[in-house]
Structures are given as structure tokens and as C-alpha cells.
Design an enzyme around this catalytic site. Structure first.
Site, PDB file in Angstrom:
ATOM      1  N   LYS A 104       0.862  -1.188   0.000  1.00 16.09           N
ATOM      2  CA  LYS A 104       0.000   0.000   0.000  1.00 16.09           C
ATOM      3  C   LYS A 104       0.890   1.226   0.000  1.00 16.09           C
ATOM      4  O   LYS A 104       2.044   1.167   0.435  1.00 16.09           O
ATOM      5  CB  LYS A 104      -0.887   0.033   1.250  1.00 16.09           C
ATOM      6  CG  LYS A 104      -2.117   0.905   1.104  1.00 16.09           C
ATOM      7  CD  LYS A 104      -3.245   0.186   0.414  1.00 16.09           C
ATOM      8  CE  LYS A 104      -4.464   1.068   0.258  1.00 16.09           C
ATOM      9  NZ  LYS A 104      -5.639   0.310  -0.186  1.00 16.09           N
ATOM     10  N   ASP A 144      -6.766   4.275  -4.879  1.00 15.24           N
ATOM     11  CA  ASP A 144      -7.451   4.167  -3.591  1.00 15.24           C
ATOM     12  C   ASP A 144      -8.114   5.535  -3.380  1.00 15.24           C
ATOM     13  O   ASP A 144      -8.425   6.223  -4.360  1.00 15.24           O
ATOM     14  CB  ASP A 144      -6.454   3.793  -2.478  1.00 15.24           C
ATOM     15  CG  ASP A 144      -7.154   3.442  -1.174  1.00 15.24           C
ATOM     16  OD1 ASP A 144      -7.873   2.437  -1.132  1.00 15.24           O
ATOM     17  OD2 ASP A 144      -7.006   4.190  -0.186  1.00 15.24           O
TER      18      ASP A 144
HETATM   19  P1  NAD Z   1     -13.460   7.931  -2.754  1.00 19.05           P
HETATM   20  O1  NAD Z   1     -12.432   8.961  -2.563  1.00 19.05           O
HETATM   21  O2  NAD Z   1     -14.023   7.704  -4.116  1.00 19.05           O
HETATM   22  O3  NAD Z   1     -14.716   8.207  -1.770  1.00 19.05           O
HETATM   23  C1  NAD Z   1     -14.599   8.384  -0.404  1.00 19.05           C
HETATM   24  C2  NAD Z   1     -15.918   8.943   0.093  1.00 19.05           C
HETATM   25  O4  NAD Z   1     -15.912   8.982   1.516  1.00 19.05           O
HETATM   26  C3  NAD Z   1     -16.215  10.359  -0.374  1.00 19.05           C
HETATM   27  O5  NAD Z   1     -17.591  10.439  -0.743  1.00 19.05           O
HETATM   28  C4  NAD Z   1     -15.998  11.201   0.884  1.00 19.05           C
HETATM   29  O6  NAD Z   1     -16.776  12.376   0.928  1.00 19.05           O
HETATM   30  C5  NAD Z   1     -16.442  10.224   1.931  1.00 19.05           C
HETATM   31  N1  NAD Z   1     -15.985  10.557   3.282  1.00 19.05           N
HETATM   32  C6  NAD Z   1     -14.755  10.906   3.701  1.00 19.05           C
HETATM   33  N2  NAD Z   1     -14.786  11.149   5.030  1.00 19.05           N
HETATM   34  C7  NAD Z   1     -16.056  10.919   5.420  1.00 19.05           C
HETATM   35  C8  NAD Z   1     -16.733  11.014   6.653  1.00 19.05           C
HETATM   36  N3  NAD Z   1     -16.085  11.373   7.764  1.00 19.05           N
HETATM   37  N4  NAD Z   1     -18.059  10.729   6.687  1.00 19.05           N
HETATM   38  C9  NAD Z   1     -18.724  10.364   5.570  1.00 19.05           C
HETATM   39  N5  NAD Z   1     -18.134  10.257   4.382  1.00 19.05           N
HETATM   40  C10 NAD Z   1     -16.824  10.547   4.317  1.00 19.05           C
HETATM   41  O7  NAD Z   1     -12.829   6.581  -2.159  1.00 19.05           O
HETATM   42  P2  NAD Z   1     -13.254   5.077  -2.478  1.00 19.05           P
HETATM   43  O8  NAD Z   1     -12.354   4.564  -3.531  1.00 19.05           O
HETATM   44  O9  NAD Z   1     -14.731   5.006  -2.628  1.00 19.05           O
HETATM   45  O10 NAD Z   1     -12.790   4.366  -1.120  1.00 19.05           O
HETATM   46  C11 NAD Z   1     -13.631   4.318   0.038  1.00 19.05           C
HETATM   47  C12 NAD Z   1     -13.097   3.239   0.974  1.00 19.05           C
HETATM   48  O11 NAD Z   1     -13.089   1.980   0.286  1.00 19.05           O
HETATM   49  C13 NAD Z   1     -11.662   3.437   1.475  1.00 19.05           C
HETATM   50  O12 NAD Z   1     -11.571   2.926   2.791  1.00 19.05           O
HETATM   51  C14 NAD Z   1     -10.835   2.574   0.539  1.00 19.05           C
HETATM   52  O13 NAD Z   1      -9.608   2.183   1.107  1.00 19.05           O
HETATM   53  C15 NAD Z   1     -11.786   1.404   0.377  1.00 19.05           C
HETATM   54  N6  NAD Z   1     -11.529   0.605  -0.816  1.00 19.05           N
HETATM   55  C16 NAD Z   1     -11.556   1.148  -2.048  1.00 19.05           C
HETATM   56  C17 NAD Z   1     -11.347   0.334  -3.165  1.00 19.05           C
HETATM   57  C18 NAD Z   1     -11.466   0.855  -4.553  1.00 19.05           C
HETATM   58  O14 NAD Z   1     -11.427   0.042  -5.487  1.00 19.05           O
HETATM   59  N7  NAD Z   1     -11.645   2.153  -4.769  1.00 19.05           N
HETATM   60  C19 NAD Z   1     -11.065  -1.036  -2.987  1.00 19.05           C
HETATM   61  C20 NAD Z   1     -11.046  -1.559  -1.697  1.00 19.05           C
HETATM   62  C21 NAD Z   1     -11.285  -0.719  -0.621  1.00 19.05           C
END
Ligand code: NAD
Length: 407
Positions: A104, A144
């Protein structure tokens, strides 16, 4: 007091290791990352000033294959967070059964405060600094939080310039016209819905009419919402860092909310919806709660007020160990992050495989392969939970660690 994600990860390893009477050598290997890389990233800003950012890449373990995991751009990125996330990638990749280890990385930056050209210069500098430790068969980054296909394209481009050859498989999560795979954008959210569907079937429960609240309306949360509706769930709330959109009658059109958010940069003011504070989403009277934002959103401070009976951890590390113990005591089913959100890396593996073998798979093919992987991982986790009379989280760790031990 701030919760240290690396301590959380270590606690999870200890629990599963004890149950498995894990061999001391493997335990030592999993207790610390193989390699930690910290780089300094000087960037000339548009106004001519120079700012220096800190970048990280942690290569946790490569027993099962090249290190693999995302790059996060966020002001709170630090070594403890990246170490924990890299450990979870090792576990996730073993559980979803792809031939990758765990890694990561990230940069401590708020990308929303950078211009597009500053973001590009920062990313290219990061790629140049990571060049000695990444590559298609050594370490393969992906998007991510706050990173995307464009950022992966800059990394690929910079890597290829130095390598002097085409290397599309150096990163995944690329756009389709730049070597990406069909279905990668939807993969994490869709995969989570497959895991939920499989576990509900194993428990003999129907998803029809189950109410759902989703914290985080980014890539993962928005696609999860769409697919949950397709499965017959009633999604009543989605939230972002500024607030919660609540619709008692159930959201019908997720794309319309995305459009509204894009146009107004807020979930507020969507026709027919109430707008509540950001913490409200966690405490709604729903069947299924889906943290899909960042770490530590279910803590000792809110766990006793959670009313959902199922939690689908689409974010990485959303539940603190103390809160997790309480959820277990209450009999709340938690689908752990390393299972729930592993669809993203499953399709990243499909993308890498297509790049390495010069193949192009159609979307239906990708989705059916994803469903097979998610269902198999859910079934292995459920069987382990029944056999060991433990939570799905402990069960998932036991499956992963046993697979690492078998290598
Ligand atoms: P992203 O940046 O597209 O979205 C993140 C969202 O979370 C945004 O809407 C943001 O406003 C919101 N957010 C941030 N702080 C917040 C809070 N305190 N309360 C409510 N909402 C809040 O990111 P993503 O790619 O959707 O990733 C989200 C999670 O999923 C992360 O933990 C990431 O590690 C995990 N993840 C993502 C992937 C992927 O393929 N993108 C894969 C596995 C895990």
C-alpha cells in the site's frame, strides 16, 4: 485518543495466529512489513514556489506473489496507516485467492487543493521515486482514496519512460483506453454486493426490502448502492464528509444523486430528500449499515447506538477492535473489510492478467469471474466461522493465514 490502525491490524493478526497456533517464522514475517519506503517529493507549484510532500510505499508481504495495493492521496496519510493498509492487502489477496502479496502507499496531501498540473507533477515525481521498487512482477500499485485512472496513467507513463519499454501491468485501475479492464470501476461496490448476497443465502435470509444506509458516497459507496438496489434492498441514506442524504421511501436513482453532487459539490438540496449531519448515517434505523469511507468510523463512541443487524465493511478498517468486540457480543453480523471490499483487487488481478497475456475480456465475463471469486471467498469464510464458532472476521483471517502457511 487517536486509534492507531497498525495496532488494530496487529491485534487482528494476534487473534487469528493464536487460534491457528501459527508457526513462529510465519508469524514473524506477518508481524512486520518486508520493506518500507519513504520518499521526499519536491514539487514546483503553479506560482513558482516549491513544496515538499511525503510519499510512502509499504511492501508488507510477497509470499503469494508481487506486492499489490492502492495509493491513497489524503492529508492524514502516515506510516502507521499505510502499514496497516498493506497488511490488510496481504490478508485480502490471500482470501480472494489471487497470486499477489500485500502493499500500500500514499502521499500526505489534499489533492483537492492542487491544480491539475500540480497533481500531475506530484504524481510523476512519486512514480520516479518509486521506480526502483515497483514493476509488473514486483509491486503493482492501484487507485485508492482520491486517486484514479488518470493518476495511474501518469505513473505508467513515467515508469515506461525510465524502463524504456511498454509495461501496462505496472499499475491497475487504468482507464479502458490505457490498458484498463472492463468492470474495474464498478468492481469493489459490485463485489461487496456479491459477498452480501452470498452470505445472506448461506444464512437463509432474503435481501428483499432490507433497508440500507451507506457512509461514503465515492467510487465504492455509490456502486454498492446501485447494486444493493438491484438485489432488492431499499437504500434509504448515503453520506459524504459534509452530510447525510436521507430518503425514507428509498432512493430510486443513484445516478441522479451523483449528478446532483457533481453539479453542487454537495448532497444537500436533492429533491425529496432530507439532509442530516454526517454522523447521522451511522445511527439510522436500518437493517444493513455500510461504512464505505475511511478507517475508524465505528468506535466505542457510537457502537452502542448502531441499530443495524448487518454491517458490510466496504471501507478498509472502519471498525475499531473495541467496537468490533461489542458488535460480536450483540450478534451483529459484520462482513469484514478483507472480504467485503476484495472485489476491487480481484478485478485488478484480472486487469494485470489481461495485460500480461495481451488479452481483452468483455464486461460480462469480468463480472461473472468476479461473482465466482466473491462467492468462493464468502463460502470459505462462512465455513470457517461455523467450524471455529467465531466471527466472520476471525474466520476470514484464519482462511487467509492458512493459505499463506500453505505456500
Ligand atoms: P473515494 O475517494 O471515491 O470516496 C470516499 C468517500 O468517503 C467520499 O464520498 C468522501 O466524501 C467520503 N468521506 C470521507 N470522510 C467521510 C466522513 N467522515 N463521513 C462520511 N463520508 C466521508 O474513495 P473510495 O475509492 O470510494 O474508497 C472508500 C473506501 O473503500 C476506502 O476505505 C478505501 O480504502 C476502500 N476501498 C476502495 C477500493 C477501490 O477500489 N476504490 C477497494 C477496496 C477498498
Amino acid at each position: 485518543m487517536a486509534i492507531d490502525p497498525w495496532e488494530t491490524a496487529q491485534g487482528q493478526l494476534e487473534l487469528a495466529s493464536k487460534r491457528l497456533s501459527l508457526d513462529a517464522f510465519l508469524h514473524a514475517r506477518l508481524s512486520q512489513p518486508d520493506r518500507i519506503v519513504e520518499v521526499s517529493l519536491p514539487v514546483t507549484m503553479d506560482d513558482g514556489s516549491v513544496r515538499v510532500f511525503s510519499g510512502f510505499r509499504v511492501q508488507h508481504n510477497n509470499i503469494r506473489g508481487p506486492y499489490k495495493g492502492g495509493l491513497r492521496y489524503h492529508p492524514d496519510v502516515d506510516m502507521s496507516e499505510v502499514k496497516a493498509l498493506s497488511f490488510w492487502m496481504t490478508m485480502k489477496n490471500a482470501l480472494i485467492d489471487v497470486p499477489f502479496g500485500g502493499g500500500k502507499g500514499g502521499v500526505a496531501v489534499d489533492p483537492k487543493k492542487l491544480s491539475a498540473s500540480e497533481l500531475e507533477r506530484l504524481t510523476r515525481e512519486f512514480a520516479r521515486k518509486l521506480y526502483p521498487v515497483i514493476g509488473p512482477t514486483t509491486d503493482v500499485p492501484a487507485p485508492d482514496v482520491n486517486t484514479n485512472g488518470q493518476i495511474m496513467m501518469w505513473i505508467r507513463d513515467e515508469y515506461e519512460k525510465i524502463a524504456g519499454k511498454q509495461s501496462p501491468a505496472v499499475v491497475t485501475g487504468k482507464s479502458l483506453d490505457n490498458g484498463g479492464s472492463e468492470g474495474r470501476t464498478e468492481a469493489t461496490g459490485l463485489g461487496g454486493s456479491f459477498a452480501l448476497e452470498a452470505l445472506m443465502q448461506l444464512k437463509g435470509e432474503s435481501l428483499k426490502g432490507k433497508t440500507v444506509a451507506i457512509q461514503g458516497f465515492g467510487n465504492v459507496g455509490s456502486y454498492f448502492a446501485e447494486y444493493a438496489i438491484e438485489l432488492g434492498c431499499k437504500v434509504v441514506a448515503v453520506s459524504d464528509s459534509k452530510g447525510t442524504l436521507y430518503m425514507n421511501q428509498g432512493i430510486k436513482d443513484i445516478k441522479a444523486i451523483e449528478k446532483h453532487k457533481k453539479a453542487t459539490r454537495s448532497l444537500e438540496g436533492f429533491p425529496g430528500a432530507e439532509y442530516l449531519d454526517p454522523s447521522a448515517v451511522m445511527l439510522l434505523d436500518v437493517d444493513i449499515l455500510v461504512p464505505a469511507a475511511l478507517e475508524n468510523s465505528i468506535t466505542i463512541d457510537n457502537v452502542n447506538d448502531i441499530r443495524a443487524t448487518t454491517i458490510v465493511e466496504m471501507a478498509n478498517g472502519p471498525t475499531t477492535p473495541e467496537a468490533d468486540a461489542i458488535l460480536n457480543e450483540k450478534g451483529i453480523m459484520v462482513i469484514p473489510d478483507i472480504l467485503a471490499n476484495s472485489g476491487g483487487v480481484a478485478v485488478s488481478y484480472f486487469e494485470w492478467f489481461q495485460n500480461m497475456n495481451d488479452e481483452n475480456w468483455g464486461k460480462d465475463d469480468v463480472f461473472s469471474k468476479l461473482k465466482a471469486k466473491m462467492t468462493a471467498a464468502a463460502e470459505a469464510t462462512f465455513a470457517s466461522a461455523v467450524k471455529n464458532s467465531c466471527s466472520l472476521r476471525e474466520a476470514a483471517y484464519m482462511v487467509s493465514i492458512s493459505r499463506l502457511a500453505d505456500k
